[in-house]
Design a protein around this motif. Structure first.
Motif, PDB file in Angstrom:
ATOM      1  N   LEU A  44       0.835  -1.201   0.000  1.00 31.64           N
ATOM      2  CA  LEU A  44       0.000   0.000   0.000  1.00 31.64           C
ATOM      3  C   LEU A  44       0.867   1.246   0.000  1.00 31.64           C
ATOM      4  O   LEU A  44       0.562   2.218  -0.698  1.00 31.64           O
ATOM      5  N   TYR A  45       1.953   1.220   0.729  1.00 32.28           N
ATOM      6  CA  TYR A  45       2.869   2.360   0.756  1.00 32.28           C
ATOM      7  C   TYR A  45       3.409   2.625  -0.643  1.00 32.28           C
ATOM      8  O   TYR A  45       3.478   3.768  -1.096  1.00 32.28           O
ATOM      9  N   CYS A  46       3.769   1.559  -1.344  1.00 31.91           N
ATOM     10  CA  CYS A  46       4.339   1.704  -2.681  1.00 31.91           C
ATOM     11  C   CYS A  46       3.283   2.092  -3.713  1.00 31.91           C
ATOM     12  O   CYS A  46       3.625   2.467  -4.834  1.00 31.91           O
ATOM     13  N   TYR A  47       2.008   1.969  -3.343  1.00 30.24           N
ATOM     14  CA  TYR A  47       0.949   2.431  -4.234  1.00 30.24           C
ATOM     15  C   TYR A  47       0.956   3.953  -4.316  1.00 30.24           C
ATOM     16  O   TYR A  47       0.661   4.540  -5.352  1.00 30.24           O
ATOM     17  N   PHE A  48       1.292   4.587  -3.206  1.00 35.02           N
ATOM     18  CA  PHE A  48       1.287   6.047  -3.153  1.00 35.02           C
ATOM     19  C   PHE A  48       2.659   6.639  -3.464  1.00 35.02           C
ATOM     20  O   PHE A  48       2.756   7.756  -3.955  1.00 35.02           O
ATOM     21  N   ARG A  49       3.717   5.920  -3.151  1.00 42.29           N
ATOM     22  CA  ARG A  49       5.062   6.414  -3.390  1.00 42.29           C
ATOM     23  C   ARG A  49       5.885   5.351  -4.104  1.00 42.29           C
ATOM     24  O   ARG A  49       5.695   4.163  -3.887  1.00 42.29           O
TER      25      ARG A  49
END
Length: 335
Positions: A44-49
């Motif tokens: 999920l973190y890598c979805y935004f960044r």
């Protein structure tokens, strides 16, 4: 689930058993805790960044195959070798060295285009990704008298970026214009070392782009054509060894007598065949469609016919590939 349970708690508890303010605080705390957990979850973190190795290996390989099949014309060897090489490397959890691909052929045959597609298959931002690093010989290494400085800088750039992201992608354009000996400075990073000063380079990818060897590629293609065989009959074994020798002995190439070739650190020398009239027409159609216009076959033919072809008598191959298609379309359409 914790937050949902607390929301339902008043409905399942007798009136007055729980104070409204306490319930509100508990719900807020649980929701905040749940949200923090979600955000810290890597996917999920890598979805935004953007993250190092943003796309998982199967997705990256599938995207690479799809884009090459859809957008690259007349390069059956390139599609086959690049997909297999990149997919196998991404799936290999115990690679012994970085992946090194050297792309060779005339201008306009698709070398830069393929390196762009490889970058986009691994990182959503493609060439704009902070984990993709592109070097252009005439821009980044212009002066022969500064070659020792360039060597130190190049080593520092690679070491620093791989330390941040093991799956860094490095693209070296205009290798035929690079000063001889400069590229040998990266030899330790491409070799079979487990660690160098505590850093592993085994997950990195190096792509080299060069016009050197184009004459040898054309020679093989013409031999097949004159013997009545199609370009699709050409196999990598028919050309790869001759191509590597040609590049190694080319004094006007950054690979001239390079230890990267001498030590067999380049995994694949990939030939880009010269494009024919029919391939130019394919490029024109795709460009027209990408601009949102209906394809006019008359204009497609006229643009393809305006290109110059070689050899002079046979006129088989476009001497600029598809490189000038975009500019020629501007002449025919009022975009």
């Amino acid at each position: 689930r914790a937050a949902l349970a607390l929301v339902l708690l008043p409905l399942l508890t007798p009136a007055g058993a729980v104070e409204p303010i306490s319930v509100g605080l508990a719900i807020a705390g649980a929701a905040a805790s749940a949200l923090t957990g979600f955000i810290s979850y890597p996917r999920l973190y890598c979805y935004f960044r953007e993250c190092c190795l943003q796309r998982h290996e199967p997705r990256a390989a599938a995207a690479l195959q799809q884009n090459l099949d859809k957008k690259l014309f007349g390069q059956h060897l390139v599609s086959k070798v690049v997909v297999k090489a990149v997919r196998g490397f991404l799936n290999n959890t115990n690679a012994k060295k970085p992946l090194a691909l050297s792309l060779h052929g005339w201008t306009g045959t698709g070398k830069n285009f393929v390196s762009k597609i490889v970058a986009e298959s691994i990182y959503k931002k493609g060439l704009q990704s902070k984990y993709v690093h592109q070097f252009v010989a005439t821009l980044h290494f212009p002066h022969a008298h500064s070659i020792n400085l360039y060597k130190d800088q190049l080593q520092s750039w690679i070491r620093g970026n791989v330390s941040v992201c093991p799956r860094s992608l490095f693209i070296f354009d205009e290798m035929d214009k690079m000063h001889a000996g400069l590229i040998d400075s990266i030899k330790p990073f491409l070799d079979y070392y487990e660690l160098l000063d505590g850093v592993s380079y085994r997950q990195a990818i190096f792509i080299f782009l060069s016009n050197a060897g184009a004459e040898k590629i054309t020679e093989v293609a013409l031999d097949f054509w004159r013997n009545g065989r199609t370009r699709e009959d050409i196999q990598l074994t028919d050309i790869q060894n001759a191509l590597s020798v040609s590049v190694f002995n080319n004094k006007n190439s950054g690979f001239w007598h390079s230890t990267l070739i001498d030590r067999n650190l380049i995994d694949y020398f990939i030939p880009f065949l010269p494009l024919e009239y029919k391939h130019v027409k394919m490029c024109v159609r795709v460009e027209i469609e990408s601009r949102g216009y209906a394809v006019d076959e008359d204009i497609v033919s006229r643009i393809a016919e305006e290109m110059t072809y070689f050899p002079r008598e046979e006129r088989i191959y476009s001497d600029k590939g598809c490189k000038t298609v975009d500019a020629k379309l501007d002449y025919y359409y009022d975009f």
